[in-house]
Motif scaffolding. Structure first.
Motif, PDB file in Angstrom:
ATOM      1  N   VAL A 197       0.821  -1.207   0.000  1.00 33.75           N
ATOM      2  CA  VAL A 197       0.000   0.000   0.000  1.00 33.75           C
ATOM      3  C   VAL A 197       0.852   1.253   0.000  1.00 33.75           C
ATOM      4  CG1 VAL A 197      -2.137   0.892   0.971  1.00 33.75           C
ATOM      5  CG2 VAL A 197      -1.224  -1.275   1.775  1.00 33.75           C
ATOM      6  N   GLY A 198       1.903   1.213   0.775  1.00 35.04           N
ATOM      7  CA  GLY A 198       2.732   2.398   0.948  1.00 35.04           C
ATOM      8  C   GLY A 198       3.380   2.869  -0.344  1.00 35.04           C
ATOM      9  N   TYR A 255      -7.456  -6.742   1.733  1.00 34.64           N
ATOM     10  CA  TYR A 255      -7.095  -6.659   3.135  1.00 34.64           C
ATOM     11  C   TYR A 255      -6.043  -5.577   3.326  1.00 34.64           C
ATOM     12  CZ  TYR A 255      -9.526 -11.085   3.860  1.00 34.64           C
ATOM     13  OH  TYR A 255     -10.465 -12.069   3.933  1.00 34.64           O
ATOM     14  N   GLY A 256      -5.194  -5.428   2.349  1.00 37.54           N
ATOM     15  CA  GLY A 256      -4.148  -4.428   2.436  1.00 37.54           C
ATOM     16  C   GLY A 256      -4.664  -3.000   2.440  1.00 37.54           C
ATOM     17  N   SER A 286      -7.538  -0.818   5.785  1.00 35.96           N
ATOM     18  CA  SER A 286      -7.373   0.123   6.872  1.00 35.96           C
ATOM     19  C   SER A 286      -7.002   1.511   6.374  1.00 35.96           C
ATOM     20  CB  SER A 286      -6.274  -0.385   7.799  1.00 35.96           C
ATOM     21  OG  SER A 286      -5.100  -0.579   7.042  1.00 35.96           O
ATOM     22  N   GLU A 287      -6.666   1.585   5.119  1.00 32.74           N
ATOM     23  CA  GLU A 287      -6.143   2.835   4.578  1.00 32.74           C
ATOM     24  C   GLU A 287      -7.124   3.998   4.688  1.00 32.74           C
ATOM     25  OE1 GLU A 287      -3.208   5.157   2.643  1.00 32.74           O
ATOM     26  OE2 GLU A 287      -3.245   3.367   3.829  1.00 32.74           O
ATOM     27  N   ARG A 338      -9.627 -14.827   6.879  1.00 32.22           N
ATOM     28  CA  ARG A 338      -8.801 -13.630   6.713  1.00 32.22           C
ATOM     29  C   ARG A 338      -7.428 -13.818   7.334  1.00 32.22           C
ATOM     30  NH1 ARG A 338      -9.833  -7.266   8.039  1.00 32.22           N
ATOM     31  NH2 ARG A 338      -7.694  -6.675   7.634  1.00 32.22           N
ATOM     32  N   GLU A 388      -3.994 -13.684   5.204  1.00 35.44           N
ATOM     33  CA  GLU A 388      -3.077 -12.569   5.393  1.00 35.44           C
ATOM     34  C   GLU A 388      -1.710 -13.038   5.874  1.00 35.44           C
ATOM     35  OE1 GLU A 388      -4.073  -8.075   6.901  1.00 35.44           O
ATOM     36  OE2 GLU A 388      -5.329  -9.714   7.559  1.00 35.44           O
ATOM     37  N   ALA A 389      -1.738 -14.052   6.734  1.00 34.81           N
ATOM     38  CA  ALA A 389      -0.476 -14.500   7.325  1.00 34.81           C
ATOM     39  C   ALA A 389       0.324 -15.358   6.352  1.00 34.81           C
ATOM     40  CB  ALA A 389      -0.748 -15.260   8.620  1.00 34.81           C
TER      41      ALA A 389
END
Lengths: 209, 209
Positions: free
Chosen positions: B40-41, B123-124, B127-128, B177, B181-182
């Motif tokens: 995301v970053g 999922y990434g 939260s953004e 999830r 994710e893991a």
DNA sequence: TCCGAAACTGAATGATACTTCATATTTTGA
DNA sequence: TCAAAATATGAAGTATCATTCAGTTTCGGA
């Protein structure tokens, strides 16, 4: 915001006076606050410093860069959870499935809700950078802990104990995360407190040979 | 990257020629790719455009801003999942607990793993920005679906059906999830396929009056 | 009291990113 | 064939942000 050099993730200098220790804690708190109120996207060094009541420069005396700030918070939180679960594991070793299920669910919920604010904040950062590594490691530790507990339960044998421990970790971790991220109202947390032990116990019993 | 104006979340213009439709799809794919490969970053408009093989300007002809790009992807994915679960619900209405548990777990896993790449990407982003709203809504829909299924199961009555439906949604959604994710390796997904139906069924049976 | 160390300050720097718009290219339909 | 509409381009404008550092303030011990 790029590749964090591992050697630089440690605080740049250690506090010598009480004054600076307070500053560091203020920065920590401010980071969590900003994270919750503004979100990851608006978490800037200036904003954190402002909220902490210090200048940006001060922050850079203790953290080599922004990543270190986030990493520090996550690390501390993960450590707290891990400690809590290790303690629970010691307490529960050798107990039967029912006691295990109830004890683990309670311990997990306690650890996660002890500081709801921090916990939620962390879920927010998790995807931002390479936290998947840290969280993956934590998940592994947890699974191994569960595996040992299951091995020592007097009333249980499993065809594939490793898979059961894995699934137990997924059920516990996943459901709590989901609720806390979506809507961690008292009502929902109360529901979890009642249903989660029941779900864990039911699963363990069903998985037993 | 600030407050997205809801009225501006729609595509700026609708494609008229086949050419632009292809462009839009290329941008969509590129976004997911960048999200996965870089994170995301490092998801920037330039990078996405470059990967899509178009210029930044082109992108801005269809999306008013970066947020709209992300939002579009998430919305589509959530819609797919919702459709799949609605279809499963129709198919499973009136079945017994065992069939329900197995059917729901399978449907959920199918939907999530149909496009692992997109699912993980989401999922990434989650939260953004304000995706918690969209995801919370999806969770509610799911819970209501489950509630109706439980109400119509011939072999079950529950003291607090709403809580059971809620918990079922948390167990399903959370555990999948967490694993995705893991470490969404084939081995772990296979474990889920075996253990998740079992866990759901065991919980439902335990919760029954 | 006074000095050296620790802690703090915040404007300046440099890099990066989002978004725009004047211009160029391609397609469509008559 | 050709003009108008649709689509694509990408350098330039504007903004934000992480990080630095030279200078100031505060603290602790002698």
């Amino acid at each position: 915001m790029n590749r964090p050099n591992p050697t630089l993730l440690q605080p740049r200098k250690t506090p010598q006076q009480a004054r600076s220790a307070a500053t560091i804690e203020a920065i920590r708190q401010a980071t969590i606050q900003v994270l919750l109120v503004e979100g990851v996207g608006r978490l800037t060094t200036t904003r954190v410093a402002e909220r902490a009541g210090v200048s940006v420069g001060t922050m850079y005396q203790y953290y080599p860069h922004k990543q270190a700030l986030l990493f520090g918070i996550v690390e501390k939180q993960l450590l707290l959870i891990e400690e809590a679960m290790c303690a629970a594991s010691d307490r529960l070793m050798g107990e039967d499935l029912k006691t295990l299920a109830e004890g683990l669910a309670a311990a997990w919920l306690d650890a996660k809700t002890a500081d709801i604010v921090s916990s939620r904040a962390i879920y927010g950062i998790a995807s931002e950078f390479d936290l998947s590594a840290a969280m993956g490691r934590a998940a592994t530790v947890m699974t191994e802990l569960f595996d040992a507990l299951l091995a020592n339960a007097p009333d249980a044998r499993f065809a594939d104990r490793a898979s059961v421990a894995f699934m137990l970790a997924a059920l516990l971790g996943g459901s709590v995360r989901m609720v806390m991220e979506a809507d961690p109202s008292d009502g929902n947390l109360e529901r979890l407190r009642i249903e989660l032990p029941r779900a864990c116990h039911a699963y363990l019993v069903a998985a037993r040979i």
